[in-house]
Design a protein around this motif. Structure first.
Motif: not given
Length: 157
Positions: A50, A75, A77, A79, A102, A104, A129
C-alpha cells in the motif's frame, strides 16, 4: 528480513505523491542505507504494501545502487498516475499483487503496465485492499493468502 515500521495519519493520502515520497523517504532511506553498509547481505529484495510502495517506486527504484533489486508491490496505489508512470519507465523485476476489489485497483492501470516484460501482475478476484475477502468468508481469505504467498515464492525462485 529488515522490517521498517512506520505510522502515518490517513490524511497523508491527501498530499501530492511527491510530498508523500519525501516524507517517507526521510525515514526509510537512512535505514536501507545502514543495512546495506553494515550487513553481509549479497542481494536485496524490496517488498512494500500500500502506502509503503510509494517510496520504493519513486525513490529506491530510481537509485542505480538498487537497479538489480527486485520489487514486490502488494496493493500499490495504482490510482495515482505518477505511480503507473514510474512503473512504466522502470526496469526492475517487479511483482504486483492487487485485489480486484481494492479501492486503488484500476483496470486502466493494469492494462497500461501488463505488457511490460519486467513486471508480473497478479490480480486476485474477490480480494480487497487488505488482500482478503469480506469478513464473513474466512476460507476465501485463507485461499487468497495462499495465492499471495505462492506467487511471491514463484517470483523469488
Amino acid at each position: 528480513v529488515v522490517h521498517i515500521h512506520y505510522s502515518y495519519q490517513q490524511d497523508i493520502l491527501n498530499l501530492p505523491v511527491e510530498k508523500i515520497t519525501d516524507i517517507m523517504a526521510k525515514e526509510i532511506i537512512p535505514i536501507v542505507e545502514d543495512v546495506r553498509e553494515n550487513s553481509h547481505y549479497t542481494e536485496m529484495v524490496f517488498l512494500g504494501k500500500s502506502l509503503g510502495t510509494i517510496p520504493l517506486i519513486h525513490k529506491l527504484m530510481k537509485t542505480s545502487m538498487y537497479k538489480d533489486s527486485p520489487l514486490i508491490l502488494l496493493t500499490p496505489l495504482l490510482d495515482f498516475d505518477s505511480i503507473v508512470e514510474s512503473l512504466l519507465t522502470g526496469d526492475h523485476q517487479t511483482l504486483i499483487i492487487i485485489g480486484e476489489k481494492d479501492v486503488h485497483y484500476t483496470q486502466e492501470a493494469i492494462e497500461n503496465i501488463q505488457d511490460k516484460s519486467n513486471i508480473e501482475i497478479e490480480v486476485l478476484p474477490n480480494a480487497n485492499h487488505s488482500l482478503d475477502a469480506n469478513p464473513t468468508s474466512t476460507s476465501m481469505s485463507i485461499r487468497i493468502l495462499n495465492q499471495v504467498t505462492e506467487k511471491i515464492e514463484e517470483f523469488l525462485n
